[in-house]
Design a protein around this motif. Structure first.
Motif, PDB file in Angstrom:
ATOM      1  N   UNK A 112     -20.614 -12.213   2.001  1.00 41.63           N
ATOM      2  CA  UNK A 112     -19.531 -12.753   2.414  1.00 41.63           C
ATOM      3  C   UNK A 112     -18.596 -13.171   1.543  1.00 41.63           C
ATOM      4  N   UNK A 113     -18.895 -13.352   0.027  1.00 42.58           N
ATOM      5  CA  UNK A 113     -17.774 -13.701  -0.862  1.00 42.58           C
ATOM      6  C   UNK A 113     -17.258 -12.513  -1.630  1.00 42.58           C
ATOM      7  N   UNK A 114     -17.515 -11.352  -1.275  1.00 37.49           N
ATOM      8  CA  UNK A 114     -17.085 -10.103  -1.897  1.00 37.49           C
ATOM      9  C   UNK A 114     -16.602  -9.061  -0.935  1.00 37.49           C
ATOM     10  N   UNK A 115     -15.483  -8.167  -1.689  1.00 34.79           N
ATOM     11  CA  UNK A 115     -15.157  -7.126  -0.746  1.00 34.79           C
ATOM     12  C   UNK A 115     -15.366  -5.759  -1.491  1.00 34.79           C
ATOM     13  N   UNK A 116     -16.370  -4.897  -1.182  1.00 37.26           N
ATOM     14  CA  UNK A 116     -17.025  -3.836  -1.937  1.00 37.26           C
ATOM     15  C   UNK A 116     -15.636  -2.873  -2.089  1.00 37.26           C
ATOM     16  N   UNK A 247     -45.983   5.479   0.205  1.00 40.63           N
ATOM     17  CA  UNK A 247     -45.027   5.144   0.954  1.00 40.63           C
ATOM     18  C   UNK A 247     -45.078   4.066   1.808  1.00 40.63           C
ATOM     19  N   UNK A 248     -43.748   3.242   2.149  1.00 41.04           N
ATOM     20  CA  UNK A 248     -42.381   3.614   1.511  1.00 41.04           C
ATOM     21  C   UNK A 248     -42.184   3.248   0.323  1.00 41.04           C
ATOM     22  N   UNK A 249     -41.276   3.887  -0.483  1.00 45.32           N
ATOM     23  CA  UNK A 249     -41.008   3.475  -1.762  1.00 45.32           C
ATOM     24  C   UNK A 249     -39.501   4.311  -2.123  1.00 45.32           C
ATOM     25  N   UNK A 250     -38.858   3.303  -2.594  1.00 46.75           N
ATOM     26  CA  UNK A 250     -37.274   3.492  -3.022  1.00 46.75           C
ATOM     27  C   UNK A 250     -36.479   2.666  -3.468  1.00 46.75           C
ATOM     28  N   UNK A 251     -36.580   2.647  -4.746  1.00 47.47           N
ATOM     29  CA  UNK A 251     -35.955   1.517  -5.808  1.00 47.47           C
ATOM     30  C   UNK A 251     -35.075   2.287  -6.620  1.00 47.47           C
ATOM     31  N   UNK A 252     -33.995   1.759  -6.939  1.00 46.34           N
ATOM     32  CA  UNK A 252     -33.134   2.305  -7.896  1.00 46.34           C
ATOM     33  C   UNK A 252     -32.183   1.316  -8.399  1.00 46.34           C
ATOM     34  N   UNK A 253     -31.491   1.732  -9.535  1.00 45.46           N
ATOM     35  CA  UNK A 253     -30.599   0.707 -10.260  1.00 45.46           C
ATOM     36  C   UNK A 253     -29.165   1.423  -9.857  1.00 45.46           C
ATOM     37  N   UNK A 254     -28.503   0.680  -9.172  1.00 49.60           N
ATOM     38  CA  UNK A 254     -27.067   0.801  -8.727  1.00 49.60           C
ATOM     39  C   UNK A 254     -25.775  -0.330  -9.355  1.00 49.60           C
ATOM     40  N   UNK A 255     -24.863   0.363  -9.164  1.00 49.02           N
ATOM     41  CA  UNK A 255     -23.707  -0.844  -9.619  1.00 49.02           C
ATOM     42  C   UNK A 255     -22.460  -0.206  -9.055  1.00 49.02           C
ATOM     43  N   UNK A 256     -21.564  -1.039  -8.889  1.00 48.75           N
ATOM     44  CA  UNK A 256     -20.356  -0.764  -8.440  1.00 48.75           C
ATOM     45  C   UNK A 256     -19.304  -1.738  -8.557  1.00 48.75           C
ATOM     46  N   UNK A 257     -17.811  -1.455  -8.078  1.00 43.91           N
ATOM     47  CA  UNK A 257     -16.815  -2.282  -8.266  1.00 43.91           C
ATOM     48  C   UNK A 257     -16.775  -3.012  -6.954  1.00 43.91           C
ATOM     49  N   UNK A 258     -16.553  -4.612  -7.237  1.00 45.61           N
ATOM     50  CA  UNK A 258     -16.110  -5.267  -6.056  1.00 45.61           C
ATOM     51  C   UNK A 258     -14.874  -6.319  -6.519  1.00 45.61           C
ATOM     52  N   UNK A 259     -14.420  -6.619  -5.323  1.00 42.77           N
ATOM     53  CA  UNK A 259     -13.141  -7.839  -5.629  1.00 42.77           C
ATOM     54  C   UNK A 259     -13.629  -8.883  -4.496  1.00 42.77           C
ATOM     55  N   UNK A 260     -12.571  -9.885  -4.596  1.00 46.65           N
ATOM     56  CA  UNK A 260     -13.022 -11.080  -3.787  1.00 46.65           C
ATOM     57  C   UNK A 260     -12.743 -10.824  -2.483  1.00 46.65           C
ATOM     58  N   UNK A 261     -13.568 -11.397  -1.451  1.00 55.48           N
ATOM     59  CA  UNK A 261     -13.515 -11.354  -0.056  1.00 55.48           C
ATOM     60  C   UNK A 261     -11.965 -12.005   0.312  1.00 55.48           C
ATOM     61  N   UNK A 262     -11.598 -11.476   1.301  1.00 53.37           N
ATOM     62  CA  UNK A 262     -10.281 -11.783   1.859  1.00 53.37           C
ATOM     63  C   UNK A 262      -9.018 -11.196   1.099  1.00 53.37           C
ATOM     64  N   UNK A 263      -9.089 -10.113   0.206  1.00 51.32           N
ATOM     65  CA  UNK A 263      -8.328  -9.367  -0.341  1.00 51.32           C
ATOM     66  C   UNK A 263      -7.642  -8.484   0.688  1.00 51.32           C
TER      67      UNK A 263
END
Length: 326
Positions: A112-116, A247-263
């Motif tokens: 709720x607090x972020x805009x991906x 199975x099931x097995x799916x784990x990875x390290x991810x990262x990305x850019x977010x800004x503030x929700x409501x932008x």
């Protein structure tokens, strides 16, 4: 009628500056928060992207490291910022999918607090084995390791970067899915856990692929499986955990850019366009390739859906691990 016309005209006058403001954005430098210490792969990628994205935005992007509480401190700065697109965070699987279940409480809502804005990288973890242990016990595959663990309950141990780390969660999911008894040895970070594996203090660990790739290529550790659904281009001959029968097995390290929700959406899309261009830069592509990234460019909406799915997935994984941080 005169009153009605006045209201309409005043609405036009108010609407026009708002549109002009959106068109002119940004008019000052942006702040890009990295919620981890300087020097790591996430930090270096944030700095490279900031350099490449500034030409599209016409403004400098200032990278600031705000580590602490597993990334929660830096993420919270952006969650509480003005919703104007000037404050960004390099969010990650930890800050947006793991920590909400790992910590007794966190100061923000990861949805709720972020805009991906955009997914930057998705990197597999890899199960690596101490080479002397592997040679002594003739372990050449994940099924071999599981068979050994079942014949020797409680004898096999693994290191991780700490309780609730990606390595810890991966190993605990393996323990549960394979029904084996293994001992966890937590260290203060992935680097000392890696040193413990090399010295024989631990038998195996799930490590970040980018960190382990040089050791694997030099024959210092043995790679048994990667944790994502697809094999990695860096290790095309190494099967996935699922291909190895768990199975099931799916784990990875991810990262990305977010800004503030409501932008405003127009600003989010400007950010997306700038970072999309940056991700197509040859220097960025090469850096991602060296990290073993499997990320495919997705829209801001697609990234938002991805984050929600990851949050739900890690609810079970953290529960299985038994990891908790007060």
């Amino acid at each position: 009628m005169a009153t009605a016309i006045g209201v309409v005209l005043s609405g036009v006058c108010f609407a026009q500056p708002a549109a002009q403001t959106s068109d002119a954005w940004p008019v000052r430098p942006l702040r890009f928060v990295v919620p981890y210490p300087p020097g790591g792969p996430l930090d270096s990628m944030a700095r490279l992207l900031a350099e490449k994205a500034k030409s599209s935005l016409g403004q400098t992007i200032i990278v600031e490291n705000k580590p602490g509480a597993g990334g929660n401190i830096g993420a919270d700065i952006v969650a509480k910022a003005a919703p104007d697109g000037y404050t960004l965070v390099m969010g990650a699987v930890a800050t947006h999918a793991i920590n909400p279940w790992l910590f007794a409480s966190i100061p923000y809502d990861s949805v709720r607090d972020f805009a991906p804005v955009v997914l930057v990288a998705s990197v597999p973890n890899v199960l690596v084995l101490n080479k002397d242990f592997a040679a002594r016990e003739n372990i050449r595959s994940l099924p071999d390791l599981i068979e050994y663990a079942r014949k020797n309950p409680g004898k096999l141990n693994y290191g991780s970067g700490g309780s609730g780390s990606a390595g810890h969660l991966s190993a605990e999911l393996l323990r549960t899915r394979a029904n084996i008894d293994v001992v966890h040895i937590p260290y203060q970070g992935a680097a000392p856990a890696q040193l413990a594996l090399l010295s024989g203090q631990s038998d195996f660990m799930f490590d970040n692929l980018a960190a382990s790739a040089p050791l694997i290529q030099d024959g210092k550790v043995i790679a048994l499986a990667v944790t994502t659904l697809k094999r990695s281009a860096l290790l095309p001959d190494v099967p996935t955990v699922e291909e190895s029968g768990i199975r099931p097995f799916d784990i990875g390290t991810w990262f990305g850019v977010f800004t503030t929700a409501g932008t405003p959406e127009a600003i989010v899309q400007k950010l997306y366009g700038a970072y999309e261009n940056a991700l197509k830069d040859p220097a960025v592509i090469e850096r991602l390739k060296l990290m073993g990234s499997n990320a495919e460019l997705m829209s801001s909406t697609g990234f938002a859906d991805f984050v929600r799915l990851e949050l739900e997935k890690y609810k079970e994984i953290v529960k299985v691990s038994g990891a908790k941080v007060n």
